[in-house]
Enzyme design. Structure first.
Site, PDB file in Angstrom:
ATOM      1  N   ILE A   1       0.821  -2.406  10.515  1.00 19.66           N
ATOM      2  CA  ILE A   1      -0.354  -2.396   9.953  1.00 19.66           C
ATOM      3  C   ILE A   1      -1.515  -1.419  10.595  1.00 19.66           C
ATOM      4  O   ILE A   1      -2.197  -0.660   9.962  1.00 19.66           O
ATOM      5  CB  ILE A   1      -1.266  -3.775  10.034  1.00 19.66           C
ATOM      6  CG1 ILE A   1      -0.489  -4.923   9.433  1.00 19.66           C
ATOM      7  CG2 ILE A   1      -2.631  -3.661   9.816  1.00 19.66           C
ATOM      8  CD1 ILE A   1      -0.254  -4.540   7.797  1.00 19.66           C
TER       9      ILE A   1
ATOM     10  N   PHE B   1      -5.758  -9.246   8.608  1.00 17.29           N
ATOM     11  CA  PHE B   1      -4.333  -9.916   8.472  1.00 17.29           C
ATOM     12  C   PHE B   1      -3.532  -9.395   9.646  1.00 17.29           C
ATOM     13  O   PHE B   1      -3.797  -8.463  10.567  1.00 17.29           O
ATOM     14  CB  PHE B   1      -3.477  -9.657   7.141  1.00 17.29           C
ATOM     15  CG  PHE B   1      -3.664  -8.009   6.761  1.00 17.29           C
ATOM     16  CD1 PHE B   1      -3.683  -7.218   7.382  1.00 17.29           C
ATOM     17  CD2 PHE B   1      -3.215  -7.960   5.227  1.00 17.29           C
ATOM     18  CE1 PHE B   1      -3.548  -5.876   6.846  1.00 17.29           C
ATOM     19  CE2 PHE B   1      -3.277  -6.908   4.709  1.00 17.29           C
ATOM     20  CZ  PHE B   1      -3.436  -5.570   5.501  1.00 17.29           C
ATOM     21  N   GLU B   2      -2.391  -9.783   9.749  1.00 15.32           N
ATOM     22  CA  GLU B   2      -1.619  -9.731  10.900  1.00 15.32           C
ATOM     23  C   GLU B   2      -2.183 -10.155  12.186  1.00 15.32           C
ATOM     24  O   GLU B   2      -1.889  -9.544  13.266  1.00 15.32           O
ATOM     25  CB  GLU B   2      -0.866  -8.253  11.058  1.00 15.32           C
ATOM     26  CG  GLU B   2       0.193  -7.862   9.794  1.00 15.32           C
ATOM     27  CD  GLU B   2       1.358  -8.702   9.841  1.00 15.32           C
ATOM     28  OE1 GLU B   2       1.673  -9.330  10.775  1.00 15.32           O
ATOM     29  OE2 GLU B   2       2.306  -8.592   8.871  1.00 15.32           O
ATOM     30  N   GLY B   3      -3.019 -11.139  12.144  1.00 19.23           N
ATOM     31  CA  GLY B   3      -3.842 -11.466  13.273  1.00 19.23           C
ATOM     32  C   GLY B   3      -5.196 -10.863  13.276  1.00 19.23           C
ATOM     33  O   GLY B   3      -5.427  -9.874  13.343  1.00 19.23           O
TER      34      GLY B   3
ATOM     35  N   ARG C   1       2.453  -6.053  13.786  1.00 15.33           N
ATOM     36  CA  ARG C   1       0.985  -5.422  13.958  1.00 15.33           C
ATOM     37  C   ARG C   1       0.851  -3.783  13.859  1.00 15.33           C
ATOM     38  O   ARG C   1       0.041  -3.196  13.642  1.00 15.33           O
ATOM     39  CB  ARG C   1       0.333  -5.921  15.294  1.00 15.33           C
ATOM     40  CG  ARG C   1       0.120  -7.595  14.991  1.00 15.33           C
ATOM     41  CD  ARG C   1      -0.024  -8.293  16.287  1.00 15.33           C
ATOM     42  NE  ARG C   1      -0.589  -9.569  16.025  1.00 15.33           N
ATOM     43  CZ  ARG C   1      -0.455 -10.597  16.840  1.00 15.33           C
ATOM     44  NH1 ARG C   1      -0.076 -10.221  17.997  1.00 15.33           N
ATOM     45  NH2 ARG C   1      -0.912 -11.747  16.445  1.00 15.33           N
TER      46      ARG C   1
END
Length: 381
Positions: A248, A364-366, A245
């Site tokens: 990102i 993305f990445e949660g 995270r």
């Protein structure tokens, strides 16, 4: 303009300077062509690997750069300011190396890490499935012991794989037993017999690096490619996601910085009513808010990274950084299009691409809704 960075060492400053040089020479001249034609930049990641930019956060004993995370993330930001898709793929590669580095045996580290960190082996991360994105415990892709017990037979579907079909290896998470403690992690070879990939997704942005689904049709993975213990997969996956995270967040900040720079340059050149448009208060204040948003995003991800480097908990801060930086990127790129007016809506300028690329950063990445859930749970603890 070049970002005025506070770096911990002269070596880090030299690394940022090298990254800018490489990014300006190898990335900036290619991005428009490859994004427009949706073609993969063959050989580019090998060049980044030879320059030492694909293993910066990992130990020097295995060929990594031994850099603190706050430095690695600023390198990633510089890459993203020139080519977001390449920076995201670099972040994913770093994420894919984590299981071997953190949970692999000494033999596994010695066998695979040098090639991975040198960029000789490019990695992908294969956690999500068509019906299991944020809910990782709902995975259905199975890895069953072969008849002779020497390996695992993998059957099922995976989704949303950055570098799908191009990567040399995948950090694969598959079910070896029922329940949330029944998921295991494997270092899966990209050329495994019985592994096929779907056609690349037709995305709004990040079009030069493919995102695909994968179908495992009884492909056999050798037993020595199990990373950690059976059932340890979710622990391994979640241990890497906070760092991912932050990757990102850094990519989003670099993208927002590029949009800000382009908007400021245009506002300094364009004139209306006998004045530069940046001198009109309404637009000047808009640019000021954009600059403040970029500065805030950078400060937030660096705070989380420094906590990570000190060995302190950083999960809440990582989620906050991902949330703040990606929301900032969406707003800054949207406002940058507005600064250029009609020109911002055309492909003569990169702002419309920046705006399209920013959207996925919130997903993305949660998703950012998941980040809010993570933050609220920490606050309630």
């Amino acid at each position: 303009m070049a970002v005025d960075r506070l770096l911990p060492t002269p070596e880090a400053a030299d690394l940022i300077a090298l990254t800018r040089e490489i990014a300006d020479k190898e990335l900036a001249p290619l991005v428009t062509k490859h994004e427009a034609s949706e073609t993969y930049p063959e050989g580019l990641f090998a060049k980044l690997g030879r320059a030492g930019l694909l293993g910066l956060a990992y130990p020097e004993e295995f060929g990594g750069g031994g850099q603190p995370y706050e430095v690695y993330l600023q390198v990633l930001e510089e890459l993203a300011a020139r080519w977001a898709a390449v920076a995201v793929a670099t972040s994913v590669h770093t994420l894919a190396c984590h299981p071997v580095n953190a949970f692999g045996t000494d033999a596994q580290k010695e066998r695979w890490l040098p090639g991975m960190l040198a960029g000789e082996l490019i990695g992908g991360y294969s956690l999500s499935e068509p019906q299991a994105g944020s809910d990782a415990a709902a995975l259905t892709c199975k890895a069953e012991r072969t008849e002779d017990g020497s390996g695992y037979r993998v059957t099922g579907n995976k989704a949303w794989i950055t570098h799908g079909g191009k990567a040399d290896f995948y950090a694969l998470f598959a079910r070896t037993a029922p329940g949330s403690h029944g998921i295991s992690c494997f270092l899966a070879p990209g050329a495994a017999e019985g592994l096929t990939f779907g056609r690349p997704e037709e995305k709004m942005g990040l079009q030069a690096v493919p995102t695909t689904s994968a179908h495992w049709d009884g492909a056999v993975i050798d037993g020595d490619r199990l990373i950690g213990e059976e059932g340890q997969g979710l622990q391994i996956a979640f241990s890497a996601l906070d760092s991912g995270r932050l990757g990102i967040a850094a990519c989003a900040t670099g993208l927002a910085q590029a949009a800000l720079d382009a908007a400021v340059a245009y506002a300094n050149e364009r004139t209306t009513f006998g004045r530069r448009i940046i001198d009109h208060q309404g637009l000047g204040f808009l640019l000021a808010d954009m600059g403040a948003a970029v500065d805030s995003a950078r400060a937030t991800y660096l705070d989380a990274a420094r906590r990570r480097d000190l060995g302190r908990p950083f999960s809440r801060q990582a989620s906050a950084a991902k949330l703040i930086a990606t929301d900032a990127a969406m707003k800054v790129t949207t406002d940058a299009v507005q600064v250029l007016g009609g020109y911002g809506y055309t492909r003569d300028f990169p702002l419309e691409r920046y705006m399209r690329e920013a959207k996925i950063m919130q997903i993305f990445e949660g998703t950012n809704q998941i980040q809010r859930l993570v933050i609220s749970r920490h606050l309630a603890a």
